[in-house]
Every structure is written in C-alpha cells, then in structure tokens.
Design an enzyme around this catalytic site. Structure first.
Site, PDB file in Angstrom:
ATOM      1  N   ARG A   3      38.062  77.268  61.656  1.00 15.77           N
ATOM      2  CA  ARG A   3      37.040  76.783  60.727  1.00 15.77           C
ATOM      3  C   ARG A   3      35.642  76.984  61.269  1.00 15.77           C
ATOM      4  O   ARG A   3      35.452  77.270  62.441  1.00 15.77           O
ATOM      5  CB  ARG A   3      37.156  75.266  60.567  1.00 15.77           C
ATOM      6  CG  ARG A   3      38.405  74.744  60.036  1.00 15.77           C
ATOM      7  CD  ARG A   3      38.119  73.306  59.604  1.00 15.77           C
ATOM      8  NE  ARG A   3      39.246  72.433  59.858  1.00 15.77           N
ATOM      9  CZ  ARG A   3      39.223  71.129  59.638  1.00 15.77           C
ATOM     10  NH1 ARG A   3      38.133  70.545  59.214  1.00 15.77           N
ATOM     11  NH2 ARG A   3      40.294  70.403  59.871  1.00 15.77           N
ATOM     12  N   TYR A  36      57.824  69.528  60.245  1.00 14.55           N
ATOM     13  CA  TYR A  36      56.855  69.140  61.283  1.00 14.55           C
ATOM     14  C   TYR A  36      57.587  68.496  62.467  1.00 14.55           C
ATOM     15  O   TYR A  36      57.356  68.857  63.627  1.00 14.55           O
ATOM     16  CB  TYR A  36      55.862  68.173  60.636  1.00 14.55           C
ATOM     17  CG  TYR A  36      54.833  67.559  61.555  1.00 14.55           C
ATOM     18  CD1 TYR A  36      53.857  68.332  62.165  1.00 14.55           C
ATOM     19  CD2 TYR A  36      54.808  66.172  61.776  1.00 14.55           C
ATOM     20  CE1 TYR A  36      52.887  67.754  62.976  1.00 14.55           C
ATOM     21  CE2 TYR A  36      53.844  65.585  62.578  1.00 14.55           C
ATOM     22  CZ  TYR A  36      52.887  66.380  63.180  1.00 14.55           C
ATOM     23  OH  TYR A  36      51.933  65.801  63.991  1.00 14.55           O
ATOM     24  N   LYS A  85      57.951  69.836  66.301  1.00 16.01           N
ATOM     25  CA  LYS A  85      57.493  69.048  67.453  1.00 16.01           C
ATOM     26  C   LYS A  85      58.633  68.862  68.456  1.00 16.01           C
ATOM     27  O   LYS A  85      58.420  68.930  69.674  1.00 16.01           O
ATOM     28  CB  LYS A  85      56.961  67.677  66.991  1.00 16.01           C
ATOM     29  CG  LYS A  85      55.633  67.748  66.256  1.00 16.01           C
ATOM     30  CD  LYS A  85      54.509  68.250  67.161  1.00 16.01           C
ATOM     31  CE  LYS A  85      53.157  68.268  66.484  1.00 16.01           C
ATOM     32  NZ  LYS A  85      52.119  68.936  67.256  1.00 16.01           N
ATOM     33  N   ASP A 116      41.662  82.561  66.270  1.00 21.25           N
ATOM     34  CA  ASP A 116      42.960  82.292  65.643  1.00 21.25           C
ATOM     35  C   ASP A 116      43.993  82.260  66.769  1.00 21.25           C
ATOM     36  O   ASP A 116      44.262  83.282  67.403  1.00 21.25           O
ATOM     37  CB  ASP A 116      43.285  83.409  64.635  1.00 21.25           C
ATOM     38  CG  ASP A 116      44.604  83.156  63.928  1.00 21.25           C
ATOM     39  OD1 ASP A 116      45.319  82.195  64.289  1.00 21.25           O
ATOM     40  OD2 ASP A 116      44.924  83.934  63.002  1.00 21.25           O
TER      41      ASP A 116
HETATM   42  P1  NAD Z   1      43.917  68.615  62.138  1.00 19.85           P
HETATM   43  O1  NAD Z   1      44.667  69.281  61.041  1.00 19.85           O
HETATM   44  O2  NAD Z   1      42.879  67.612  61.793  1.00 19.85           O
HETATM   45  O3  NAD Z   1      43.233  69.701  63.077  1.00 19.85           O
HETATM   46  C1  NAD Z   1      43.865  70.899  63.423  1.00 19.85           C
HETATM   47  C2  NAD Z   1      42.780  71.942  63.648  1.00 19.85           C
HETATM   48  O4  NAD Z   1      43.430  73.162  64.003  1.00 19.85           O
HETATM   49  C3  NAD Z   1      41.960  72.241  62.364  1.00 19.85           C
HETATM   50  O5  NAD Z   1      40.571  72.129  62.641  1.00 19.85           O
HETATM   51  C4  NAD Z   1      42.336  73.656  62.001  1.00 19.85           C
HETATM   52  O6  NAD Z   1      41.286  74.407  61.417  1.00 19.85           O
HETATM   53  C5  NAD Z   1      42.751  74.221  63.358  1.00 19.85           C
HETATM   54  N1  NAD Z   1      43.653  75.371  63.219  1.00 19.85           N
HETATM   55  C6  NAD Z   1      44.657  75.532  62.320  1.00 19.85           C
HETATM   56  N2  NAD Z   1      45.222  76.743  62.467  1.00 19.85           N
HETATM   57  C7  NAD Z   1      44.561  77.349  63.484  1.00 19.85           C
HETATM   58  C8  NAD Z   1      44.684  78.617  64.098  1.00 19.85           C
HETATM   59  N3  NAD Z   1      45.594  79.516  63.677  1.00 19.85           N
HETATM   60  N4  NAD Z   1      43.846  78.918  65.121  1.00 19.85           N
HETATM   61  C9  NAD Z   1      42.910  78.034  65.533  1.00 19.85           C
HETATM   62  N5  NAD Z   1      42.750  76.808  64.976  1.00 19.85           N
HETATM   63  C10 NAD Z   1      43.563  76.483  63.964  1.00 19.85           C
HETATM   64  O7  NAD Z   1      45.009  67.968  63.121  1.00 19.85           O
HETATM   65  P2  NAD Z   1      44.815  66.729  64.109  1.00 19.85           P
HETATM   66  O8  NAD Z   1      45.142  65.497  63.349  1.00 19.85           O
HETATM   67  O9  NAD Z   1      43.542  66.839  64.825  1.00 19.85           O
HETATM   68  O10 NAD Z   1      46.056  66.971  65.078  1.00 19.85           O
HETATM   69  C11 NAD Z   1      45.932  67.689  66.280  1.00 19.85           C
HETATM   70  C12 NAD Z   1      47.293  67.723  66.957  1.00 19.85           C
HETATM   71  O11 NAD Z   1      47.741  66.378  67.180  1.00 19.85           O
HETATM   72  C13 NAD Z   1      48.396  68.390  66.140  1.00 19.85           C
HETATM   73  O12 NAD Z   1      49.282  69.055  67.000  1.00 19.85           O
HETATM   74  C14 NAD Z   1      49.106  67.230  65.504  1.00 19.85           C
HETATM   75  O13 NAD Z   1      50.440  67.534  65.208  1.00 19.85           O
HETATM   76  C15 NAD Z   1      49.021  66.199  66.595  1.00 19.85           C
HETATM   77  N6  NAD Z   1      49.162  64.840  66.083  1.00 19.85           N
HETATM   78  C16 NAD Z   1      48.203  64.297  65.290  1.00 19.85           C
HETATM   79  C17 NAD Z   1      48.357  63.011  64.796  1.00 19.85           C
HETATM   80  C18 NAD Z   1      47.322  62.377  63.916  1.00 19.85           C
HETATM   81  O14 NAD Z   1      47.549  61.248  63.428  1.00 19.85           O
HETATM   82  N7  NAD Z   1      46.185  63.013  63.691  1.00 19.85           N
HETATM   83  C19 NAD Z   1      49.494  62.270  65.141  1.00 19.85           C
HETATM   84  C20 NAD Z   1      50.481  62.864  65.918  1.00 19.85           C
HETATM   85  C21 NAD Z   1      50.287  64.144  66.408  1.00 19.85           C
HETATM   86  C1  AKB Z   2      51.335  62.749  60.350  1.00 23.97           C
HETATM   87  O1  AKB Z   2      51.352  61.749  59.624  1.00 23.97           O
HETATM   88  O2  AKB Z   2      51.853  63.836  60.089  1.00 23.97           O
HETATM   89  C2  AKB Z   2      50.669  62.613  61.707  1.00 23.97           C
HETATM   90  C3  AKB Z   2      51.686  62.275  62.747  1.00 23.97           C
HETATM   91  C4  AKB Z   2      52.159  60.892  62.893  1.00 23.97           C
HETATM   92  O3  AKB Z   2      52.132  63.156  63.430  1.00 23.97           O
HETATM   93  N1  AKB Z   2      49.634  61.638  61.620  1.00 23.97           N
END
Ligand code: NAD
Ligand code: AKB
Length: 325
Positions: free
Chosen positions: A51, A157, A161, A67
C-alpha cells in the site's frame, strides 16, 4: 553503576540491527514500526508494504514499496539494506480469508516461506511471524485453551497459521533460523484500521459508539473471545524478540492472553462512558468462525519462559479507546 552498564549494553545490542517490517501499513505494522523506530532509531527500521505509505509513519524512517510474494525483489532489498531482522506481518485475516481461500493460503504460506528461505541464506539474526488464536478449532478446549492441545482449525486462515507454525519450527530445528512467534488474540487499536478479521467488531464498536451512539454487532452477545489492547501486543512482540534464545522453549508459537470478553460485556463497559449507547445483534458468517475459536487461552508457558504479562484490562482499554477516537 550497574544501571549504567545495563543500559549501554542493551543499546549496543539494539544498535547493530537493521530491521525490515513487511506489512508496515497494516493494523499492527504502523504501531510496531513506530515503536521499533523509537527503540532502534528511525533509519534502522525499514517499513515495507504494498500500500501507499501510512500517514503516521511518514517522515519517521525509510519506506519501500514491496510485494513479499516477489522473492527476488525481497532478497535484493534484504541485501541492499543490510537487513538483519524481519517482522513479517503481511497476511489475509480470517473473515477476508473465507471469501477467497486460495488467495489467503497462497499469501499466508508463500510470504512466510520466502522470508524463511532468505533468512536461512543470509543468516539473518531473528525473524518474527505472528500466528493467531485462529489455529484452534471446535475440538480444542473452549476455556483456558492450553499451549499444546488438539488443534483442528476450520478456517483457511487458521489452517495457514497452523501450517506456518510448523514451518517456523522446521526452519529453527533444521537450519537454525531464529524465528519467533506468538498466537495473537484479537487486537484492539485506534491508530490504523483492522484488516478483515472476525474480532474487528471490538474496534468498530468504539467508532460507532462515539459517532452514532449505537452499534449493530455481527456476533452474538455471548460470544466470548480472547482479545488484547495493542500496546500490550507491541510490547509482547518486542519482549519475545529481545528474549535470550535459551529462554524460548516453544518454536511453533506461544499462546499469549490479556482480556477475554463478549460483545455484551464490552457494550456494558462503553455504556459507563456513553450512557445512551445501544447495541443490537445480527450475527453473520463470522459467527461460525468465532464459535470455532476458544473463549480464553492458557499462556502460562509464555509467562514462565520470557516473562509475559499484560497491562490493560477491559476497563482501562475501553477508557483509552474512547479517549482517543
Ligand atoms: P492488516 O491486514 O491490517 O495488515 C497487513 C498488511 O500487509 C497490509 O498493510 C497489507 O497492505 C500488507 N500486505 C498484504 N499483502 C502484501 C504483500 N504481498 N506484500 C507486502 N505487504 C502486503 O493485518 P494486521 O492485523 O496488521 O495483522 C498482521 C499480522 O498479525 C498477520 O499475520 C495477522 O494474521 C496477525 N494477527 C493479527 C491479529 C489482529 O487482531 N490484528 C490477530 C492475530 C494475528
Ligand atoms: C481475526 O479475527 O482474523 C484476527 C485474528 C484473531 O487472528 N483478529
């Protein structure tokens, strides 16, 4: 004397690292990038994403458009920038993943394999890759779900994971790649928007409460899920990454826990600040995802191994969210 010595030592260890944050414009990426830059210095933390650069990180350090699926370009950046550590945050989350399972599997798996391979080849010092409570499925214990238990995820998902956790374990044992991971609960934050998860209701509800004083929730009122306020998650991530290697006994992914609540409970908390707030319930396809996850997890191994402890509870998190939105 002792304090001075400890401080200088810590600074020297931190100052030689050059960190790449992939997915730096996402919900976690923005806040993690800002905190890493505060600790390691702006120029030592390179933010990368597909982005446009997020406004909050603009001007605080270098940004590259990248990417993660393009392994060659990723490899070039790692060599060119002299990267020593990678935090890989790019992924497709649970709710969006169910709309496009093939894409979610492809991105979530291949991004990790690309990073692990480059880490092995370039002998990077440490990798962080987050897993999720989504690894657990309907056959896992619902309450205080243990670190090791039956794990049969039913979302793409969660499957990605769980597979990813074992790739991390494999690269550590087979190639000595020091990759670390934790199973984040649903994360609650206000600086950057969530990216398509099932736990996103716990963020939307605050915006709706502030703006419209009402919220139509896509989960049932009694749906308990493990959650965490983002400052705790950022601190947990950095504490895990800075822990001595001999303290890390789990090379798949650590359970970490903070706050467990239901939509009804968070609505009650919000009403303490906005008495006219009302909530209605209209469960959709995300209810089945939430129902497959545990209501709470047992994180005693993380607490014992590297001293994890949360700071925020439901009341302090809700107060901060409402004050900042
Ligand atoms: P998000 O979707 O907010 O951010 C992901 C970022 O990755 C985005 O900015 C997107 O543009 C970028 N992205 C996507 N494809 C890409 C690519 N090909 N190359 C480069 N960048 C790319 O996700 P998040 O909530 O910040 O989560 C981050 C990590 O934490 C993930 O692995 C997610 O599974 C994990 N996680 C998040 C949560 C949560 O509640 N947010 C909970 C458990 C696990
Ligand atoms: C989701 O709801 O997918 C995330 C997570 C718990 O991994 N916030």
């Amino acid at each position: 004397m002792a304090i001075g010595f400890t401080f200088t030592f810590t600074y020297k260890i931190m100052s030689k690292e050059k960190i790449l944050v992939i997915g730096a414009c996402g919900q976690i990426g923005v806040e993690l990038t800002l905190e890493l830059r505060r600790l390691y210095g702006g120029t030592n933390v390179i933010a990368a994403d597909l982005r446009e650069e997020n406004e909050l990180i603009k001007g605080t350090g270098p940004y590259v458009s990248l990417d993660v699926m393009n392994k060659e370009m990723l490899h070039v950046q790692v060599i060119r920038q002299g990267i020593t550590q990678i935090y890989l945050l790019a992924a497709i989350l649970s709710a969006t993943g169910e709309k496009n399972p093939n894409l979610a599997w492809h991105l979530n798996m291949q991004s990790l394999l690309n990073v692990l391979d480059i880490a092995k080849e370039e002998k990077l010092t440490r990798i962080f890759w987050p897993s999720s409570i989504a690894v657990f499925g309907p056959t896992s214990p619902k309450k205080n779900c243990p670190q090791q238990t039956v794990i049969e995820p039913v979302t793409v998902y969660g499957i990605s994971k769980y597979a990813g956790e074992f790739w991390c374990n494999y690269y550590f044992h087979r190639y000595a790649v020091d990759v670390r991971s934790m199973r984040y609960p649903g994360l609650i934050s206000y600086k950057s928007s969530p990216g398509g998860g099932t736990t996103d209701y716990a963020i939307e509800i605050f915006y709706a409460a502030r703006e419209e004083k009402k919220y139509n929730c896509f989960l049932r009122e009694d749906t308990y899920l493990p959650m965490m306020y983002i400052p705790d998650a950022i601190r947990a991530t950095i504490e895990l990454m800075q822990a001595d290697a001999e303290k890390i006994s789990v090379r798949t992914s650590y359970n970490v826990s903070a706050i467990n609540f239901s939509p009804n409970e968070i609505a009650t908390e919000i009403k303490k600040h906005i008495p006219e707030f009302t909530i209605t319930y209209q469960p959709d396809y995300r209810q089945a995802i939430a129902d497959s996850w545990p209501q709470s997890v047992d994180d005693s191994v993380a607490r014992k191994d590297w001293g994890w402890k949360e700071e925020f509870n439901l009341a302090t998190m809700a107060k901060e969210m409402l004050n900042n939105i």
